[in-house]
Design a protein around this motif. Structure first.
Motif, mmCIF file in Angstrom:
data_model
loop_
_atom_site.group_PDB
_atom_site.id
_atom_site.type_symbol
_atom_site.label_atom_id
_atom_site.label_comp_id
_atom_site.label_asym_id
_atom_site.label_seq_id
_atom_site.Cartn_x
_atom_site.Cartn_y
_atom_site.Cartn_z
ATOM 1 N N LYS A 129 -2.986 -1.046 -2.994
ATOM 2 C CA LYS A 129 -3.809 0.087 -2.564
ATOM 3 C C LYS A 129 -3.024 1.386 -2.647
ATOM 4 C CE LYS A 129 -6.731 -2.261 0.902
ATOM 5 N NZ LYS A 129 -7.122 -2.254 2.338
ATOM 6 N N GLN A 150 0.840 -1.199 0.000
ATOM 7 C CA GLN A 150 0.000 0.000 0.000
ATOM 8 C C GLN A 150 0.871 1.243 0.000
ATOM 9 O OE1 GLN A 150 -2.541 0.432 3.422
ATOM 10 N NE2 GLN A 150 -3.752 2.061 2.522
ATOM 11 N N THR A 189 -9.094 6.062 0.025
ATOM 12 C CA THR A 189 -8.350 4.867 -0.370
ATOM 13 C C THR A 189 -8.874 4.302 -1.689
ATOM 14 O OG1 THR A 189 -7.835 4.290 1.929
ATOM 15 C CG2 THR A 189 -7.677 2.523 0.307
ATOM 16 N N ALA A 216 -9.031 11.029 4.766
ATOM 17 C CA ALA A 216 -8.318 10.017 3.975
ATOM 18 C C ALA A 216 -9.235 9.453 2.895
ATOM 19 C CB ALA A 216 -7.806 8.894 4.873
ATOM 20 N N VAL A 258 1.031 5.325 0.553
ATOM 21 C CA VAL A 258 0.296 6.380 1.256
ATOM 22 C C VAL A 258 0.955 7.724 0.951
ATOM 23 C CG1 VAL A 258 -0.577 7.214 3.467
ATOM 24 C CG2 VAL A 258 -0.248 4.752 3.107
ATOM 25 N N THR A 272 -3.532 5.177 -0.649
ATOM 26 C CA THR A 272 -4.307 5.993 0.286
ATOM 27 C C THR A 272 -3.760 7.413 0.274
ATOM 28 O OG1 THR A 272 -4.920 4.169 1.757
ATOM 29 C CG2 THR A 272 -4.891 6.370 2.723
#
Length: 564
Positions: free
Chosen positions: A252, A57, A236, A234, A59, A254
């Motif tokens: 992912k 993921q 996602t 946030a 971010v 985010t």
């Protein structure tokens, strides 16, 4: 008779192998196995290679909040645009060099008169809800853009263009006249007609789909998270495993939303996020050696200059004075001192380090002595016991206006210092954006304006910034007026030949260089800070910062070995 075979074997062993022989035999077996495993390892590593693997993921920290994750409403909010590029597809998009490439478009043709574009759409693209994407969706989106009730900021680009669905996977665009950079207009995100049909212009801005989008791009919108004050903190996205293109390696993405640069930096230091955009160039200099961090300097299609208004200054009406000011400008000092090296010098409206078109004129050198001689020649002389040049009793007095963005103000102040060294009296006026645009740019009430010009997406097309049609209002801030230059700009934007356009732009540049209508300064880079754990980010140029994830399908964390 009972035979003890175990005992017999032990006796035979004792008779055949001595202790010394056993040691040698064991050592030989060990060496053989070691050689075997070494050879197997060598074979494995030479017959395989490391490739990205799926998972992980990413971010990112950003300042602000999403408003409309809708590609025809997102233009005023970079967060919206960034997410739209990931969730929605376009007929065309950009590669990591900011060059046009096919997205949904499988192929295209341009008519002989360069006014009809026929685009074939790939047949394997589907919306995230499994409905096929067709030409109907393209036509539907363009019609929404053109309809004033839907309040799209793209509307102005589409009023003189008609769009038609020839069949389910073919669409045509008819222009009133040729426009070479037209494919850039086809990078808008396409909306699902089956989702938005029946939603009126009155309800369009408040539609739930603007914050819960259904797209067809490489990532699927998953969720928004809110804090205790009901503010979005946030968003996602998850990889679209059924994407028609290369499925992203990242599982992912985010986006964490913050209210200040300081909050974003603190989040990075806490390892709460893995990447963010830098807006403070001095800060970039301090952070570039941060442990486990990559700092990416990405080229943008925008240049900055000090544009001269010859109608508001007797001195600026003299070409020798304008040339002298250009010679007295130390661009290297500006780039190093204010932008920490994250910029490149420019010589003209054609940026050297962006796109296919290159500037074909020599840079103006920094030469204070030549600048002083030119001013003397023009009659602007330094009086005895004085420092400010005068001509017929009038001081060489100039005013630079710019917006109140700190780096613009610093640039103007440094130029002031440099020009004062050749005997000019210079004032700097930093204005709010509203005041700057309404009371100065719009009315042309300035002597010198420090500001920027942008390309048309990835195309230099200097028409709006330099054609005389726009000298009284619009982007021609130097109020430049040259019939030959106008003709070259008119012809270049209609030609599909790269060679022809390059030749015409070279002639245009020569005219600009001979007239000194502006002091061309620099093109700023976009600076992005990212954890070194992220691999595969090879972006070198973007048409605007919202495209910073244009090659996101190549980003990865994990690796695996596969056969060559």
């Amino acid at each position: 008779m009972k035979i003890d075979f175990l005992k017999s074997e032990k006796n035979i062993d004792k008779k055949i192998f001595s202790l010394k022989e056993k040691i040698y035999l064991s050592l030989a077996a060990f060496l053989f196995l070691g050689a075997l495993f070494t050879w197997l390892g060598y074979y494995y590593y030479n017959s395989t290679e490391i490739k990205p693997d799926f998972g992980g993921q990413y971010v990112e920290g950003v300042i602000g909040n999403p408003m409309f994750i809708n590609p025809i409403l997102s233009q005023s909010n970079e967060i919206d645009q960034t997410i739209c590029h990931l969730v929605f597809s376009s007929l065309f998009t950009y590669d990591n060099q900011a060059q046009i490439k096919n997205d949904l478009a499988e192929s295209y043709e341009i008519s002989e008169d360069n006014t009809l574009y026929t685009v074939k759409i790939r047949t394997d693209a589907k919306w995230h809800d499994e409905v096929p994407l067709t030409a109907k969706d393209v036509v539907f989106t363009v019609n929404l853009i053109k309809d004033p009730a839907y309040k799209s900021s793209l509307r102005g680009d589409w009023q003189k263009i008609s769009v038609t669905a020839v069949d389910d996977y073919t669409v045509t665009f008819k222009l009133e006249e040729p426009f070479a950079p037209f494919l850039n207009k086809l990078t808008f995100g396409i909306l699902p007609s089956h989702v938005f049909e029946g939603i009126s212009g009155d309800d369009f801005l408040s539609s739930k789909f603007n914050l819960n989008p259904v797209g067809s791009g490489p990532f699927v919108f998953l969720e928004m998270k809110k804090d205790q004050n009901d503010s979005i903190n946030a968003a996602t996205l998850v990889a679209n495993k059924k994407y028609y293109g290369q499925v992203p390696y990242l599982e992912k993405i985010t986006f964490n939303f913050y209210d200040s640069n300081e909050a974003v930096l603190e989040a990075y230091e806490r390892k709460e996020i893995m990447g963010f955009s830098l807006v403070n160039y001095q800060e970039a200099e301090n952070l570039k050696n941060l442990k486990s961090t990559n700092l990416k300097s990405i080229h943008l299609p925008r240049y900055f200059a000090a544009f001269y208004n010859q109608n508001k200054s007797k001195a600026l009406a003299d070409k020798r004075v304008r040339e002298a000011l250009n010679l007295a400008t130390n661009r290297d000092e500006i780039i190093k001192q204010i932008f920490s090296g994250f910029a490149q010098k420019v010589n003209s409206p054609i940026i050297d380090n962006f796109g296919q078109f290159k500037s074909q004129i020599e840079a103006t050198p920094f030469n204070q002595e030549k600048a002083k001689n030119l001013l003397d020649e023009a009659g602007w002389k330094v009086p005895e016991n004085g420092t400010i040049r005068k001509k017929e009793g009038e001081e060489l007095s100039l005013t630079i206006i710019t917006t109140s963005w700190p780096d613009f103000v610093k640039t103007a102040e440094l130029i002031k210092k440099q020009w004062e060294q050749i005997g000019a009296k210079v004032e700097v006026s930093a204005l709010t954006v509203a005041d700057f645009q309404q009371n100065f740019l719009k009315t042309r009430e300035y002597q010198i304006v420090l500001f920027g010009h942008e390309y048309f997406y990835n195309d230099p097309d200097p028409f709006l910034g330099w054609h005389s049609n726009w000298k009284k209002s619009g982007s021609n801030m130097a109020q430049f007026d040259d019939q030959k230059a106008d003709n070259l700009l008119d012809e270049a934007r209609k030609s599909q030949s790269f060679e022809d356009r390059s030749k015409k732009y070279a002639e245009f540049e020569k005219i600009i260089a001979e007239n000194y209508p502006a002091d061309f300064l620099f093109s700023l880079d976009y600076v992005y800070l990212q954890s070194s754990k992220v691999k595969g980010n090879e972006t070198q140029a973007v048409v605007n910062p919202s495209y910073r994830m244009v090659d996101i399908d190549n980003w990865y964390f994990k690796t695996k070995r596969v056969k060559k």
